[in-house]
Design a protein around this motif. Structure first.
Motif, mmCIF file in Angstrom:
data_model
loop_
_atom_site.group_PDB
_atom_site.id
_atom_site.type_symbol
_atom_site.label_atom_id
_atom_site.label_comp_id
_atom_site.label_asym_id
_atom_site.label_seq_id
_atom_site.Cartn_x
_atom_site.Cartn_y
_atom_site.Cartn_z
ATOM 1 N N TYR A 69 14.089 -11.580 -2.879
ATOM 2 C CA TYR A 69 14.798 -10.546 -2.126
ATOM 3 C C TYR A 69 15.286 -9.431 -3.043
ATOM 4 C CZ TYR A 69 18.757 -8.051 -0.227
ATOM 5 O OH TYR A 69 19.632 -7.041 0.120
ATOM 6 N N THR B 183 12.285 -6.405 12.248
ATOM 7 C CA THR B 183 13.364 -5.480 12.622
ATOM 8 C C THR B 183 12.790 -4.213 13.242
ATOM 9 O OG1 THR B 183 14.756 -6.294 10.809
ATOM 10 C CG2 THR B 183 15.351 -4.170 11.780
ATOM 11 N N MET C 33 16.449 -6.473 7.010
ATOM 12 C CA MET C 33 15.924 -7.374 5.986
ATOM 13 C C MET C 33 17.049 -7.990 5.162
ATOM 14 S SD MET C 33 13.430 -6.253 2.831
ATOM 15 C CE MET C 33 14.774 -5.513 1.872
ATOM 16 N N ALA D 139 10.865 -9.868 7.686
ATOM 17 C CA ALA D 139 12.131 -9.437 8.273
ATOM 18 C C ALA D 139 12.133 -7.927 8.498
ATOM 19 C CB ALA D 139 13.296 -9.835 7.368
ATOM 20 N N TYR D 140 11.580 -7.182 7.566
ATOM 21 C CA TYR D 140 11.489 -5.716 7.688
ATOM 22 C C TYR D 140 10.629 -5.331 8.900
ATOM 23 C CZ TYR D 140 10.758 -0.846 6.240
ATOM 24 O OH TYR D 140 10.707 0.535 6.205
ATOM 25 N N MET E 13 9.397 -13.231 2.971
ATOM 26 C CA MET E 13 10.486 -13.213 3.950
ATOM 27 C C MET E 13 10.994 -11.799 4.172
ATOM 28 S SD MET E 13 14.383 -14.691 3.560
ATOM 29 C CE MET E 13 14.750 -13.287 2.475
ATOM 30 N N CYS E 14 11.118 -11.031 3.089
ATOM 31 C CA CYS E 14 11.581 -9.641 3.192
ATOM 32 C C CYS E 14 10.609 -8.799 4.009
ATOM 33 C CB CYS E 14 11.753 -9.044 1.796
ATOM 34 S SG CYS E 14 13.138 -9.723 0.866
ATOM 35 N N ASN F 69 15.509 -0.646 8.990
ATOM 36 C CA ASN F 69 14.693 -1.834 8.771
ATOM 37 C C ASN F 69 15.119 -2.584 7.500
ATOM 38 O OD1 ASN F 69 13.231 -0.909 11.001
ATOM 39 N ND2 ASN F 69 11.721 0.136 9.731
ATOM 40 N N VAL G 267 19.005 -10.735 7.057
ATOM 41 C CA VAL G 267 18.324 -12.029 7.099
ATOM 42 C C VAL G 267 18.559 -12.792 5.793
ATOM 43 C CG1 VAL G 267 16.074 -13.175 7.169
ATOM 44 C CG2 VAL G 267 16.574 -11.306 8.756
ATOM 45 N N HIS G 268 18.406 -12.103 4.669
ATOM 46 C CA HIS G 268 18.658 -12.748 3.379
ATOM 47 C C HIS G 268 20.106 -13.197 3.260
ATOM 48 C CE1 HIS G 268 20.211 -12.440 -0.826
ATOM 49 N NE2 HIS G 268 19.220 -13.287 -1.032
#
Length: 266
Positions: free
Chosen positions: A118, A43, A70, A39-40, A35-36, A66, A73-74
Motif C-alpha cells: 500500500y 471505488t 483505496m 480498491a481504486y 489490493m490497492c 478513488n 480499504v487499507h
C-alpha cells in the motif's frame, strides 16, 4: 470428492508456498499492490453509479476520490490486523518466551507486506501527481512509514512497535469521509459536524494516547531494544517521535477546525 481434492490442494498451496517464510513477504507485497488497484477501481466503479456528484468532479478530484477509497480499504484492514496482533493474538504477550523485540509470525509478516504494498502504491501516486494528493508532510510520513514497515517485515525486529504505530491508521476513514462530504457539498450537514467530532476522538485515542502507550512500551523494553541492529534501534528511537510530533501538529489543526465548525453552528 473432486471438489474436496481441489480444496485440499488449494490449502496446501497456501500453506506451503504463499505462507511459507521464504515467499510470504514477496506474495504479501504484491498482494498489497493488487489490493490497492482493486480498491481504486472498485471505488471508481461504485461512485460512477451511486454518487451523482462524482460525474461532475474534475479529473484530479476523481483521482483523489478513488485514491481515498483505496486508502480507506487499507486503513480498515491494517487497523483490524494490528489491533488483533498487538492486543489479542498473544504474539507479543509478556507471558511468551523470548525477547518481545524479536517476535514475529507468518501472519505478522504477511500483514506488514500488504501494508508495504500500500505505501509503495500510495507514495508513487503522491510523487507522480505532486502536490495534488498531498504536500511534503505526506511524502515524509509515507517514506518514514514505508522504511519502518519494510524493515520490520524483512528483519522481523520491532514488529510490536510497528503495529502499534499502524493502529493510528484508524483515523484515516474519518479523514477521507470529511473530504468526501466537503466535495459533495455537505459541509453544512450534521454528518459533517459529527464527522469532525469523531475525527477528534479517534485522533486523540489512536495518535496521541496510543503513542504515549507506545513510548511507555519502548521504555519498558529498552534493554531489549538495545540488542536490535543499529538501524532498527534508530528507527524505534526516531520514527515514533517524528510521527508523534506530526500527529500533534495535525491534532491542533483538527481541534482548531472543530472549534470553527462549532462556532459557526452557534
Amino acid at each position: 470428492m473432486a471438489a474436496k481434492a481441489y480444496k485440499y490442494k488449494a490449502e496446501l498451496l497456501v500453506k506451503d508456498y504463499l505462507l511459507a517464510d521464504s515467499y510470504v513477504r514477496y506474495a504479501s507485497v504484491l498482494g498489497g499492490i493488487l489490493m490497492c488497484k482493486l480498491a481504486y477501481d472498485f471505488t471508481r466503479f461504485i461512485s460512477s453509479f451511486y454518487f451523482k456528484r462524482y460525474a461532475s468532479l474534475s479529473k484530479m478530484q476523481k483521482i483523489e476520490w478513488n485514491n481515498r477509497g483505496m486508502s480507506t480499504v487499507h486503513a480498515v484492514f491494517i487497523t483490524f490486523m494490528s489491533s488483533y496482533l498487538v492486543f489479542f493474538s498473544g504474539l507479543f504477550s509478556d507471558q511468551q518466551d523470548g525477547l518481545v523485540t524479536f517476535r514475529s509470525s507468518s501472519l505478522s509478516n504477511f500483514t506488514l507486506g500488504v501494508s508495504v504494498g500500500y505505501f509503495i502504491t500510495d507514495l508513487a501516486m503522491i510523487l507522480w501527481l505532486y502536490p495534488s494528493l498531498g504536500g511534503m508532510e505526506y511524502v515524509v510520513h509515507h517514506i518514514l512509514s514505508l522504511i519502518s514497515v519494510m524493515y520490520a517485515m524483512l528483519s522481523e525486529e520491532g514488529q510490536l512497535y510497528t503495529y502499534m504505530s499502524l493502529i493510528s491508521e484508524a483515523t484515516t476513514p474519518g479523514i477521507n469521509l470529511r473530504w468526501f462530504l466537503d466535495v459533495a457539498g455537505m459541509k453544512r450537514s450534521k454528518a459533517y459536524l459529527w464527522n469532525g467530532v469523531a475525527m477528534f476522538v479517534t485522533w486523540l485515542v489512536a495518535r496521541i494516547i496510543l503513542f504515549t502507550y507506545l513510548f511507555y512500551q519502548i521504555f519498558l523494553h529498552y534493554d531489549q531494544i538495545k540488542q536490535m541492529e543499529t538501524f532498527g534501534y534508530l528507527l524505534v528511537s526516531v520514527a515514533p517521535t517524528v510521527l508523534f510530533v506530526m500527529n500533534m501538529i495535525w491534532f491542533y489543526k483538527i481541534l482548531r477546525g472543530l472549534k470553527k465548525t462549532l462556532a459557526k453552528r452557534h
